[in-house]
Design an enzyme around this catalytic site. Structure first.
Site, PDB file in Angstrom:
ATOM      1  N   LYS A   1       0.844  -1.198   0.000  1.00 51.26           N
ATOM      2  CA  LYS A   1       0.000   0.000   0.000  1.00 51.26           C
ATOM      3  C   LYS A   1       0.878   1.247   0.000  1.00 51.26           C
ATOM      4  O   LYS A   1       1.936   1.266   0.645  1.00 51.26           O
ATOM      5  CB  LYS A   1      -0.898  -0.028   1.235  1.00 51.26           C
ATOM      6  CG  LYS A   1      -2.011   1.016   1.243  1.00 51.26           C
ATOM      7  CD  LYS A   1      -2.890   0.838   2.484  1.00 51.26           C
ATOM      8  CE  LYS A   1      -4.012   1.861   2.548  1.00 51.26           C
ATOM      9  NZ  LYS A   1      -4.864   1.649   3.738  1.00 51.26           N
TER      10      LYS A   1
ATOM     11  N   SER B   1      -9.802   1.608   2.663  1.00 56.08           N
ATOM     12  CA  SER B   1      -8.893   2.399   1.847  1.00 56.08           C
ATOM     13  C   SER B   1      -7.835   1.570   1.112  1.00 56.08           C
ATOM     14  O   SER B   1      -7.263   2.048   0.142  1.00 56.08           O
ATOM     15  CB  SER B   1      -8.180   3.436   2.719  1.00 56.08           C
ATOM     16  OG  SER B   1      -7.325   2.784   3.643  1.00 56.08           O
TER      17      SER B   1
ATOM     18  N   SER C   1      -9.979  -0.644   6.863  1.00 56.45           N
ATOM     19  CA  SER C   1      -9.378  -0.436   5.542  1.00 56.45           C
ATOM     20  C   SER C   1      -8.690  -1.637   4.907  1.00 56.45           C
ATOM     21  O   SER C   1      -8.324  -1.586   3.734  1.00 56.45           O
ATOM     22  CB  SER C   1      -8.390   0.733   5.600  1.00 56.45           C
ATOM     23  OG  SER C   1      -9.093   1.944   5.614  1.00 56.45           O
TER      24      SER C   1
END
Lengths: 471, 484
Positions: free
Chosen positions: B75, B150, B174
């Site tokens: 990420k 997310s 997330s």
């Protein structure tokens, strides 16, 4: 009307731990800009603070030395403000639970200053204005600080200066800070109001930020006192605000409104765990606390027979006191005199005395005091030897030998005394005729021939012995 | 099944070199990413370099570490030295960190092959990966749907076979929510299991890095690699035992709590997935009991108040001075900082900064922040109590089915989709989203297994048992990606 100033101080003291409070960068003063830096102290995205345990220990020591209660459990909080010298836009500090509380400092003029709290926090970087641009140096960012906050107990500039000097002495003695104002390792915020003398109400206070020399503190307080009195006497009201002291003009000026309207939005720092001091650690720190300057000074006066003035000068710098004590048991007064006159002359500045990087080792100093005190060499010679020691770092015996400053040997000494009597018949006659003064001429003669190495008392005794023999 | 051990076997048997495997992933990533948008950066050079090293190692006959040579997506809020780390924000569009996050160090030490950095909601604030400055992440199973957020890019890449596994972060759901939307596994570990050092902070007391993978075994394998004590994160605890080795597949006697009253889904497909999962667990000998979760209604406001407060503080450092975006023309210092932030941050980030600043401001602090903090303490106490009688709490991951792109929910409605996930972050408990069903549109639905503090082994084993029992039928990997 008589006016009285009421002052409280917030003093920032930089701790002399090897590394910063939340990372392993050096705390060394100076260095090329932005070379004592890492992701943590420059607030890189993702970096996290790691609390340096030494900082907590130093904070506890400072608290103990100022007679504080130590909170064995405390916490760190974030204090928010936006300024380029603070890369995270918050300072990690302590808000409602400081490390130390409720201490006090006794001043030599009899005043007691209450210490409300001492907390640990990180220092900010330095903003440098260069023409129309700003440059930031983050070397100082993250250097550990303690903030010592007093009650509004000061009533004069004298109080403030005595307090700061005392604080300096204590912090140096316990070894937590060098307290060098010129390097910014001791800085002061002055909170000040005035009121009619005799009143027990407080007036509206102003805060003068970041004073970093004794002169600035003195001038700022005196200026601000006059300013506030003028306002009140002309029927006005003092505005509560933050001020900056301009040392060039000698005036205090209001900082911009933005900085006065700070809402620090304190909340607990989620990245740093609860600060804990174990009972064992507390006991250990308490036991390891060295004798404080006040105690030391009293001991010098009461046990070693020094004058208060001399004792104060010696305890002001921890290393000086330790050096003194290397020889104090032999002859305290002689040792003190050597340090305060001869050695201090060679290290005239505050910094030099604080650092005490002289070439004379404590062992050699002890040897010199021993030689002097036992009468092996006289004071004049001792001082000459000491000067040579300061230059070369050699042992006193070596210098005496090399420069032929040693006491004269017994046979030679007697020969010289005889010679003095033989060569000065007039003086001898005068002396015998009752002129005591003439005897001094004989002593002077011996001194000249021994190049000062003879002991005056011994010389007098010897001469008298020889003259009696003659008679 | 296509998973880490599958790729590992290809390498071990020399059916494929690591370079060939890497190229296959890079090719599909480069081909699919323009439409899928799972990657913000594809790190081709880095990937091929690592692959060559792994191949040399294979040639020397050395044995490989568990994740060696396996393609991974990280990420983009996790700092990777020398590789830009954007947080999907204009603010950090060109930010290249000069240090590595600890979690990335662990992956890097394995010689896992970094295919690229995962798209996400800006600064991890969002539930759909639509707030990214680099565009919306599409769901690999149907481009009309979002991948969730997310960690949407990581979930999409793993489900789309553009990476074998991924590392995401989870502050209020997330990791689990996009895993649920994409039909894969998503583990949010216990707070403190995985070091936060080098992960760009959103809400420090909630943030936790974790794993997105295509099966329970992979999740355990990767978790074991990244869950180590790190002295650079003072809240780090680490995890002592291997969860991978404790995967027994047996849940006999396991006590599962369900809170049908408190943690309800509004979507029928989600509810039937939950019911079905309960039945499967029962059939395997687990004991299921109804529980009450006190303060569950307060979780969402508590989460948003505290997370936004911390975010407003954490994001203060983006002032344009040391790194990141900054305006060229400005009047003075204040003008520079405020315009940099106005132009550098997107709307959702600004919304949360303003909210957080507000709840911390003097005059409001007691009513919001302090109250929420006190409630958090009560919630922690109460929920920890539940785990005295339960091993696991089973709940929906998301109360709704996967969302369509551009659905334009109001911010509050979107916040509400975090209702089932945020409790684990408030308390700091481990939780895994497990693929467990489908909607009528054939979109994946996940359920969540929440465990006691540092009981990752328990929830991973339960997830593993469920997967074995159901033959992995709810795992959904897209055919778009790497076909080796």
């Amino acid at each position: 009307m008589m006016w009285e100033m009421v002052i409280g101080l917030e003093t920032h003291v930089e701790l002399s731990t090897k590394t910063k409070i939340f990372c392993s960068c050096t705390t060394q003063f100076g260095g090329e800009p932005n070379t004592h830096c890492c992701p943590v102290c420059t607030g890189q995205p993702g970096s996290l603070p790691l609390l340096n345990k030494e900082v907590v220990r130093y904070g506890v020591k400072a608290g103990l030395a100022l007679g504080c209660h130590i909170n064995l459990v405390s916490k760190m909080d974030r204090k928010h403000y936006v300024y380029p010298d603070m890369p995270k836009a918050y300072q990690i500090s302590q808000f409602d639970i400081p490390l130390c509380e409720h201490g006090k400092v006794e001043l030599e003029n009899g005043t007691t200053i209450r210490v409300n709290r001492i907390h640990i926090e990180e220092d900010a970087g330095k903003l440098i204005h260069e023409g129309s641009t700003y440059l930031v140096d983050y070397n100082r960012c993250g250097v550990p600080l303690i903030e010592i906050v007093t009650a509004p107990d000061f009533r004069s500039v004298e109080d403030v200066l005595l307090y700061l000097e005392k604080l300096q002495g204590i912090m140096r003695t316990i070894g937590v800070s060098d307290c060098r104002m010129q390097e910014g390792s001791l800085r002061c915020d002055v909170n000040m109001s005035v009121r009619p003398k005799g009143s027990d109400k407080f007036g509206t206070r102003t805060e003068i930020k970041n004073l970093n020399s004794f002169t600035a503190i003195e001038n700022a307080i005196n200026y601000e006192f006059e300013r506030q009195v003028d306002i009140l006497e002309s029927g006005g009201q003092v505005e509560q605000e933050t001020l900056h002291f301009n040392s060039d003009t000698g005036e205090t000026v209001s900082m911009r409104d933005k900085e006065n309207a700070n809402d620090y939005r304190y909340f607990r720092e989620p990245d740093v765990v609860t600060v804990r001091v174990s009972k064992e650690e507390y006991d250990e720190l308490l036991a390891s606390l060295p004798e404080l300057p006040d105690q030391r000074m009293r001991r010098y006066v009461e046990n070693l027979g020094l004058t208060e003035t001399d004792a104060k000068l010696l305890v002001k710098y921890r290393r000086v006191a330790e050096f003194f004590e290397a020889a104090a048991d032999i002859d305290a007064k002689t040792a003190a005199a050597f340090i305060l006159t001869n050695i201090f002359k060679s290290v005239p500045t505050e910094v030099e005395r604080e650092e005490w990087q002289i070439k004379v080792s404590p062992e050699n100093f002890r040897e010199l005091v021993k030689l002097t005190s036992s009468g092996k060499i006289n004071r004049n010679i001792a001082k000459r030897v000491l000067d040579r020691m300061l230059e070369t770092g050699s042992a006193p015996a070596e210098i005496i030998e090399k420069e032929k400053l040693g006491g004269v040997d017994e046979a030679e000494f007697e020969a010289i005394c005889r010679k003095a009597i033989e060569e000065n018949p007039a003086a001898v006659a005068d002396y015998k005729g009752g002129k005591e003064k003439a005897f001094q001429a004989l002593i002077g003669y011996v001194m000249r021939l021994t190049r000062g190495a003879a002991n005056p008392a011994q010389t007098e005794a010897k001469l008298k012995e020889l003259l009696n023999e003659e008679a | 099944m296509v998973n880490i051990s599958y790729y590992k076997k290809l390498l071990d048997t020399k059916a494929l070199s690591c370079t060939e495997l890497t190229k296959a992933f890079l090719d599909s990533a480069e081909k699919e990413n323009p439409s899928l948008n799972a990657y913000i950066s594809i790190t081709k050079e880095e990937a091929l370099k690592t692959a060559a090293e792994v191949d040399e190692k294979i040639a020397r006959g050395e044995s490989l570490q568990p994740l060696e040579g396996i393609p991974v997506i990280i990420k983009d809020n996790i700092c990777t030295k020398g590789i830009r780390t954007t947080c999907a924000s204009k603010m950090l569009e060109n930010y290249v960190p000069f240090y590595d996050a600890t979690v990335w160090e662990h992956i890097k030490a394995q010689n896992s092959v970094l295919i690229g950095k995962g798209n996400m909601d800006e600064f991890a604030m969002g539930s759909t990966s639509e707030t990214s400055y680099f565009g919306i992440v599409k769901n690999p199973h149907n481009p009309e749907y979002v991948a969730g957020g997310s960690s949407g890019g990581v979930a999409a890449a793993v489900a789309g076979k553009l990476a074998a596994y991924g590392i995401g972060t989870d502050t209020g759901g997330s990791i689990r929510q996009p895993a649920s939307f994409c039909g894969i596994y998503g583990l949010k570990p216990t707070y403190g299991s995985v070091s936060r050092y080098g992960i760009v902070a959103y809400a420090s007391s909630f943030d936790q890095a974790g794993v997105l993978a295509s099966c329970a075994e992979d999740t355990a394998l990767v978790f074991d690699v990244i869950s180590k004590y790190d002295e650079r994160d003072m809240r780090s605890v680490g995890f002592k035992k291997s969860t991978y080795e404790s995967l027994s597949g047996s849940v006999k006697g396991l006590k599962i709590g369900i809170a049908t009253e408190d943690l309800m889904a509004s979507d029928e497909f989600v509810n039937s997935a939950v019911e079905n999962t309960i039945n499967v667990f029962k059939s395997m000998g687990a004991e299921v009991e109804e529980i009450k979760i006190p303060f569950i209604k307060e979780c969402l406001p508590v989460y948003y108040i505290l997370a936004c407060a911390e975010a407003s503080s954490n994001l203060g450092r983006f002032d344009g001075i040391r790194y990141g975006y900054h305006v060229e023309d400005y009047e003075d210092l204040n003008d520079m900082i405020s315009r940099t932030r106005s132009e550098g941050f997107g709307d959702e980030v600004k919304r949360r900064i303003i909210l957080g600043t507000y709840v911390l401001s003097s005059g409001y602090f007691d009513a919001y922040y302090k109250k929420a903090q006190r409630l958090r303490e009560s919630i922690i106490k109460e929920i920890d109590k539940i785990f005295k009688s339960c091993d696991i709490v089973l709940a929906p991951t998301v109360p709704v089915a996967p969302l369509k792109a551009g659905a334009n929910l109001s911010p509050v409605d979107l916040y509400r989709t975090d209702i089932c996930t945020c409790a684990a972050n408030i308390v700091g408990l481990p939780s895994i989203s497990v693929p467990a069903g489908f909607t009528d549109d054939n979109m994946p639905v996940g359920i969540q297994l929440i465990g006691g503090r540092f009981k990752e082994d328990v929830i991973l084993n339960a997830a593993y048992a469920f997967e074995k029992e159901t033959g992995g039928e709810y795992i959904k990997l897209s055919e778009m990606g790497c076909g080796v």
